[in-house]
Design a protein around this motif. Structure first.
Motif, short mmCIF file in Angstrom:
data_model
loop_
_atom_site.label_atom_id
_atom_site.label_comp_id
_atom_site.label_asym_id
_atom_site.label_seq_id
_atom_site.Cartn_x
_atom_site.Cartn_y
_atom_site.Cartn_z
N PHE A 96 0.80 -1.22 0.00
CA PHE A 96 0.00 0.00 0.00
C PHE A 96 0.84 1.28 0.00
O PHE A 96 0.31 2.36 -0.22
N ARG A 97 2.14 1.16 0.25
CA ARG A 97 3.02 2.33 0.29
C ARG A 97 4.24 2.05 -0.58
O ARG A 97 5.11 1.28 -0.19
N SER A 98 4.28 2.66 -1.71
CA SER A 98 5.36 2.42 -2.66
C SER A 98 6.71 2.75 -2.06
O SER A 98 6.90 3.81 -1.45
N GLY A 99 7.66 1.85 -2.21
CA GLY A 99 9.02 2.05 -1.74
C GLY A 99 9.25 1.69 -0.29
O GLY A 99 10.38 1.71 0.18
N GLU A 100 8.20 1.35 0.44
CA GLU A 100 8.35 1.02 1.86
C GLU A 100 8.27 -0.50 2.07
O GLU A 100 7.79 -1.25 1.22
N LEU A 101 8.76 -0.91 3.25
CA LEU A 101 8.82 -2.32 3.58
C LEU A 101 8.04 -2.60 4.85
O LEU A 101 7.79 -1.71 5.67
N LEU A 102 7.68 -3.86 5.01
CA LEU A 102 7.09 -4.36 6.24
C LEU A 102 8.02 -5.42 6.83
O LEU A 102 8.60 -6.23 6.09
N ARG A 103 8.18 -5.41 8.14
CA ARG A 103 9.01 -6.42 8.81
C ARG A 103 8.17 -7.13 9.86
O ARG A 103 7.46 -6.50 10.64
N SER A 104 8.26 -8.45 9.87
CA SER A 104 7.52 -9.27 10.83
C SER A 104 8.44 -10.34 11.39
O SER A 104 9.41 -10.74 10.74
#
Length: 226
Positions: free
Chosen positions: A60-68
Motif C-alpha cells: 500500500f506504500r510504494s518504496g516502503e517495507l514491512l518487517r515481521s
C-alpha cells in the motif's frame, strides 16, 4: 496488528517451515504481502531455526517495507509485526522470493553446509540463515553464515534453494594466504581477482545493519551487530 497465534502450524511442520512461511504470512497479512516477500533471516541456531524475520514490500506504500517476526512457541508459530518504512534494510534484494521454487529447506541446507565444512576442515557450531533472490529469473538462494562456538564467522555459503547446489563458498582458513596486489605474478593476480569476486559475492548479502559486529575476523566488514 496484534500478535497472532497460528496453532495449525504445529511442531510437525517445523521442518517444513521455510516455504510454509508464505502460508503463515498469507493468513496474517494477505496474499499481496506474501507476493512481496524479499528476504527471510534467522539468527544463529545450532539446529532448526525457531524464529524468522520476514521483510516484504508494503503493498500500500510504494518504496516502503514491512518487517515481521515468526517465532515458534510451544507447538505453534506466533506472528507479530516489528516495523515498517523505507529504512529497514541497508540494501534490498532485487527480486521477490518465489516460494514454489524453494525445494531445499533449512534443514537440508544445513546438511549440505555441514558436508562442505568438513571438506574445508572448518568446524562450526551454529548457522545464521538468509533466503533471498538476486535475479527474478533465478531460483532463491540460501546465504549461510557458519559460526564457531565463540560466535565468530568461519565460513559463508551460497546455495541454490531449488537444487541444493553450492554456488559460492568462502572459509576463514582460506583468507590471508593470497599475495598482496603489488609485485605479484600473473597467476597470483588471478588468484587475487578470484578472491575479490568472492568478497564481492559476500558483500552482496549484507542486507541489514543489525548483523554481527566483530573486532576482528575476515568478515568483519560484512556483518555488523549493535
Amino acid at each position: 496488528m496484534k500478535a497472532t497465534l497460528l496453532a495449525l502450524f504445529s511442531l510437525t511442520t517445523v521442518s517444513l517451515a521455510n516455504p510454509e512461511i508464505a502460508n503463515i504470512i498469507t493468513q496474517e497479512y494477505g496474499v499481496a504481502v506474501t507476493e512481496g516477500i524479499l528476504l527471510l533471516q534467522a539468527p544463529a541456531a545450532a539446529g532448526e531455526p525457531v524464529k524468522w524475520t520476514v521483510y516484504a514490500r508494503d503493498p500500500f506504500r510504494s518504496g516502503e517495507l514491512l518487517r515481521s517476526e515468526i517465532s515458534l512457541k510451544g507447538n505453534s508459530w506466533i506472528v507479530k509485526p516489528t516495523g515498517a518504512g523505507d529504512r529497514l534494510l541497508r540494501t534490498r534484494p532485487p527480486a521477490t522470493l518465489a516460494f514454489s521454487r524453494v525445494k531445499v529447506r533449512s534443514a537440508e541446507a544445513r546438511d549440505v553446509a555441514t558436508r562442505a565444512a568438513a571438506l574445508a576442515k572448518t568446524p562450526f557450531a551454529s548457522i545464521e540463515y538468509q533466503l533471498a533472490c538476486n535475479n527474478s529469473a533465478a531460483a532463491p538462494e540460501w546465504g549461510l553464515a557458519l559460526l564457531n562456538a565463540a560466535g565468530k564467522e568461519v565460513g559463508f555459503i551460497l546455495m541454490n534453494a531449488e537444487t541444493g547446489v553450492i554456488t559460492h563458498q568462502q572459509w576463514a582458513s582460506q583468507v590471508g594466504v593470497l599475495p598482496t596486489p603489488s609485485g605479484v605474478e600473473e597467476g597470483e593476480k588471478g588468484a587475487q581477482a578470484a578472491q575479490d569476486l568472492k568478497d564481492a559475492a559476500r558483500r552482496a548479502w549484507r542486507w541489514t545493519d543489525d548483523a554481527r559486529k566483530e573486532t576482528k575476523g575476515f568478515f568483519k566488514e560484512l556483518f555488523r551487530r549493535d
